[in-house]
Design a protein around this motif. Structure first.
Motif, mmCIF file in Angstrom:
data_model
loop_
_atom_site.group_PDB
_atom_site.id
_atom_site.type_symbol
_atom_site.label_atom_id
_atom_site.label_comp_id
_atom_site.label_asym_id
_atom_site.label_seq_id
_atom_site.Cartn_x
_atom_site.Cartn_y
_atom_site.Cartn_z
ATOM 1 N N PRO A 89 -4.250 -0.505 13.986
ATOM 2 C CA PRO A 89 -3.298 0.329 13.245
ATOM 3 C C PRO A 89 -3.817 1.766 13.086
ATOM 4 O O PRO A 89 -5.030 2.021 13.136
ATOM 5 C CB PRO A 89 -3.196 -0.375 11.889
ATOM 6 N N HIS A 90 -2.886 2.701 12.865
ATOM 7 C CA HIS A 90 -3.219 4.134 12.811
ATOM 8 C C HIS A 90 -4.394 4.438 11.874
ATOM 9 O O HIS A 90 -5.222 5.304 12.180
ATOM 10 C CB HIS A 90 -2.014 4.947 12.310
ATOM 11 N N GLY A 91 -4.440 3.765 10.735
ATOM 12 C CA GLY A 91 -5.441 4.086 9.729
ATOM 13 C C GLY A 91 -6.868 3.815 10.159
ATOM 14 O O GLY A 91 -7.809 4.333 9.540
ATOM 15 N N PHE A 92 -7.057 3.028 11.216
ATOM 16 C CA PHE A 92 -8.404 2.709 11.710
ATOM 17 C C PHE A 92 -8.806 3.550 12.921
ATOM 18 O O PHE A 92 -9.945 3.466 13.384
ATOM 19 C CB PHE A 92 -8.498 1.226 12.088
ATOM 20 N N HIS A 93 -7.876 4.331 13.447
ATOM 21 C CA HIS A 93 -8.140 5.032 14.707
ATOM 22 C C HIS A 93 -9.337 5.979 14.617
ATOM 23 O O HIS A 93 -10.169 6.027 15.529
ATOM 24 C CB HIS A 93 -6.898 5.808 15.157
ATOM 25 N N LYS A 94 -9.416 6.743 13.556
ATOM 26 C CA LYS A 94 -10.513 7.702 13.442
ATOM 27 C C LYS A 94 -11.866 6.998 13.516
ATOM 28 O O LYS A 94 -12.727 7.375 14.333
ATOM 29 C CB LYS A 94 -10.406 8.485 12.135
ATOM 30 N N LYS A 95 -12.065 5.962 12.715
ATOM 31 C CA LYS A 95 -13.353 5.251 12.714
ATOM 32 C C LYS A 95 -13.615 4.588 14.063
ATOM 33 O O LYS A 95 -14.732 4.687 14.609
ATOM 34 C CB LYS A 95 -13.387 4.196 11.618
ATOM 35 N N ASN A 96 -12.611 3.915 14.617
ATOM 36 C CA ASN A 96 -12.799 3.243 15.905
ATOM 37 C C ASN A 96 -13.172 4.237 17.003
ATOM 38 O O ASN A 96 -14.079 3.987 17.803
ATOM 39 C CB ASN A 96 -11.535 2.491 16.304
ATOM 40 N N LEU A 178 8.115 -7.470 3.786
ATOM 41 C CA LEU A 178 6.723 -7.573 4.238
ATOM 42 C C LEU A 178 5.754 -7.498 3.071
ATOM 43 O O LEU A 178 6.063 -6.936 2.018
ATOM 44 C CB LEU A 178 6.414 -6.457 5.235
ATOM 45 N N GLY A 179 4.560 -8.055 3.272
ATOM 46 C CA GLY A 179 3.518 -8.001 2.259
ATOM 47 C C GLY A 179 2.923 -6.610 2.153
ATOM 48 O O GLY A 179 3.046 -5.793 3.073
ATOM 49 N N PRO A 180 2.228 -6.320 1.048
ATOM 50 C CA PRO A 180 1.708 -4.969 0.810
ATOM 51 C C PRO A 180 0.639 -4.537 1.807
ATOM 52 O O PRO A 180 0.398 -3.342 1.949
ATOM 53 C CB PRO A 180 1.134 -5.054 -0.613
ATOM 54 N N GLU A 181 -0.005 -5.476 2.500
ATOM 55 C CA GLU A 181 -1.057 -5.111 3.446
ATOM 56 C C GLU A 181 -0.557 -4.959 4.867
ATOM 57 O O GLU A 181 -1.342 -4.669 5.778
ATOM 58 C CB GLU A 181 -2.190 -6.148 3.404
ATOM 59 N N SER A 182 0.741 -5.140 5.075
ATOM 60 C CA SER A 182 1.303 -4.954 6.405
ATOM 61 C C SER A 182 1.106 -3.514 6.867
ATOM 62 O O SER A 182 1.206 -2.577 6.079
ATOM 63 C CB SER A 182 2.802 -5.279 6.402
ATOM 64 N N ARG A 183 0.836 -3.324 8.152
ATOM 65 C CA ARG A 183 0.658 -1.972 8.694
ATOM 66 C C ARG A 183 1.939 -1.154 8.553
ATOM 67 O O ARG A 183 1.904 0.071 8.605
ATOM 68 C CB ARG A 183 0.233 -2.025 10.159
ATOM 69 N N LEU A 184 3.079 -1.828 8.378
ATOM 70 C CA LEU A 184 4.349 -1.126 8.206
ATOM 71 C C LEU A 184 4.628 -0.764 6.760
ATOM 72 O O LEU A 184 5.590 -0.053 6.471
ATOM 73 C CB LEU A 184 5.497 -1.991 8.742
ATOM 74 N N LYS A 185 3.763 -1.259 5.828
ATOM 75 C CA LYS A 185 4.030 -1.038 4.411
ATOM 76 C C LYS A 185 2.866 -0.403 3.663
ATOM 77 O O LYS A 185 3.056 0.166 2.587
ATOM 78 C CB LYS A 185 4.389 -2.379 3.751
ATOM 79 N N ASN A 186 1.667 -0.490 4.218
ATOM 80 C CA ASN A 186 0.465 0.009 3.546
ATOM 81 C C ASN A 186 0.219 1.471 3.928
ATOM 82 O O ASN A 186 -0.108 1.765 5.082
ATOM 83 C CB ASN A 186 -0.732 -0.854 3.940
ATOM 84 N N PRO A 187 0.339 2.417 2.978
ATOM 85 C CA PRO A 187 0.130 3.835 3.299
ATOM 86 C C PRO A 187 -1.256 4.120 3.876
ATOM 87 O O PRO A 187 -1.405 5.042 4.689
ATOM 88 C CB PRO A 187 0.336 4.543 1.953
ATOM 89 N N ALA A 188 -2.257 3.366 3.491
ATOM 90 C CA ALA A 188 -3.605 3.590 4.012
ATOM 91 C C ALA A 188 -3.690 3.327 5.508
ATOM 92 O O ALA A 188 -4.599 3.830 6.184
ATOM 93 C CB ALA A 188 -4.610 2.706 3.268
ATOM 94 N N LEU A 189 -2.739 2.557 6.037
ATOM 95 C CA LEU A 189 -2.718 2.249 7.467
ATOM 96 C C LEU A 189 -1.766 3.162 8.236
ATOM 97 O O LEU A 189 -1.555 2.976 9.428
ATOM 98 C CB LEU A 189 -2.331 0.785 7.687
ATOM 99 N N GLY A 190 -1.180 4.134 7.526
ATOM 100 C CA GLY A 190 -0.252 5.049 8.192
ATOM 101 C C GLY A 190 1.154 4.495 8.291
ATOM 102 O O GLY A 190 1.884 4.797 9.237
#
Length: 356
Positions: A89-96, A178-190
């Motif tokens: 997911p987008h939110g991990f791209h920088k670290k990866n 969707l649940g709060p940790e879904s990549r489509l719902k969690n702002p931290a994941l973009g």
């Protein structure tokens, strides 16, 4: 790299989600017109079991089979891996990306390249320091069909001067369920439609309204409007206003599936409609000329086995074989132009990420 006329690239796949499954299936295809040889060398997953299931489900006939690792770090450390494909997911791209770069690996990172332009600049700076190739995987730009479209619009002026482009990518995502940790719902994941799907509508606008890329491109006025709930956008509308008077109306929504014809380009000598399963994956376009009365258009298609992700992979392999660290179709400056634009749209529209 081998002595074979075709460059050979050994891939390490980071994450085992849907986009990674599409990518490895395309790499494994046998194509008579392939411009490179691709070896799926390693799979990095959150567990060896999950990675093994991924291989068994999507690429069971690849020989030899890739090595499966229960962590991403083991892929970065694998000496037989030339390049990592980042499918997280987008939110991990920088670290990866930074982890792969520090390990000396080349990188192909899925769109959106990062959560914001600041993160993207940090990643490119690291790639420059380490002398590795890196590119945002905006696969649509590498379709021969898209390149034919650009040639007709910009070089041949087949519809004259372009006045407007409308492009939409909508999906019925049912985000509320969707649940709060879904990549489509969690702002931290973009989360939200802008980085996930509106980036494709934006891409069509930029490709159509400006023949140049990156720093050489024009700077249109940007107007961004978003429907926002809990910091994420359920719908985004981008208006690009160019000094010439041409306009791009570029939209996305999580509440409705866009029909097959997703784009219309209007010029003073004709218009073009573009169709496909979505704006990310066009299958045909039809050019209508005013001189012909706009009655019967000329339809353009390109044979496309699989998903069409191999075209960007071939381009990457050719760049790396030639010693290049960025690609001419998707240079670093073009990624930054897109990220800067999306930052401005969010500034105006209201969607926010914790890293902002």
């Amino acid at each position: 790299m081998s002595s074979d006329p075709l460059p050979t690239l050994r891939w390490g796949i980071i994450a085992t989600g849907q986009i990674s499954s599409w990518f490895v299936r395309d790499l494994a295809l046998s194509r008579p017109d392939a411009k490179a040889k691709h070896i799926i060398q390693a799979i990095g997953s959150s567990s060896k079991e999950k990675g093994g299931a991924f291989v068994k489900q999507w690429i069971p006939n690849v020989s030899p089979p890739p090595t499966v690792y229960g962590s991403y770090e083991q892929v970065y450390a694998e000496p037989n891996v030339d390049i990592t494909y980042i499918g997280t997911p987008h939110g991990f791209h920088k670290k990866n990306c930074l982890d792969a770069i520090e390990a000396g690996k080349h990188v192909l990172c899925e769109k959106a390249f990062a959560l914001n332009a600041r993160e993207a600049r940090e990643v490119f700076a690291a790639a420059k320091r380490n002398g590795v190739f890196i590119m945002e995987a905006l696969w649509t730009r590498f379709f021969p069909l898209v390149q034919t479209f650009q040639r007709l619009v910009h070089e041949e002026k087949a519809i004259g001067d372009v006045h407007r482009i409308f492009c939409d990518l909508g999906l019925d995502m049912d985000i509320a369920s969707l649940g709060p940790e879904s990549r489509l719902k969690n702002p931290a994941l973009g989360a939200g439609t802008l980085l996930d799907i509106c980036i494709y509508s934006l891409t069509w606008g930029l490709l159509t309204l400006d023949a140049k890329r990156g720093e050489q491109a024009e700077s249109p006025k940007i107007v961004g409007v978003q429907t926002v709930s809990d910091s994420i956008d359920f719908a985004t509308s981008i208006l690009l206003l160019y000094p010439s008077g041409s306009q791009g109306i570029l939209t996305s929504t999580a509440m409705f599936k866009t029909p097959e014809v997703f784009c219309r380009v209007e010029g003073n000598k004709g218009h073009i409609t573009v169709e496909g399963v979505s704006a990310s994956c066009p299958s045909a376009f039809t050019l209508y000329s005013k001189e012909a009365g706009n009655s019967e258009g000329k339809r353009y298609t390109v044979d496309k086995p699989g998903f069409g992700l191999y075209w960007e992979a071939d381009a990457v392999a050719q760049d790396i074989a030639a010693g290049r660290t960025e690609n001419a179709i998707m240079p670093w400056a073009e990624t930054l132009r897109i990220m800067d634009t999306m930052d401005e749209v969010r500034r105006q529209g209201g969607a926010r990420f914790p890293v902002d």
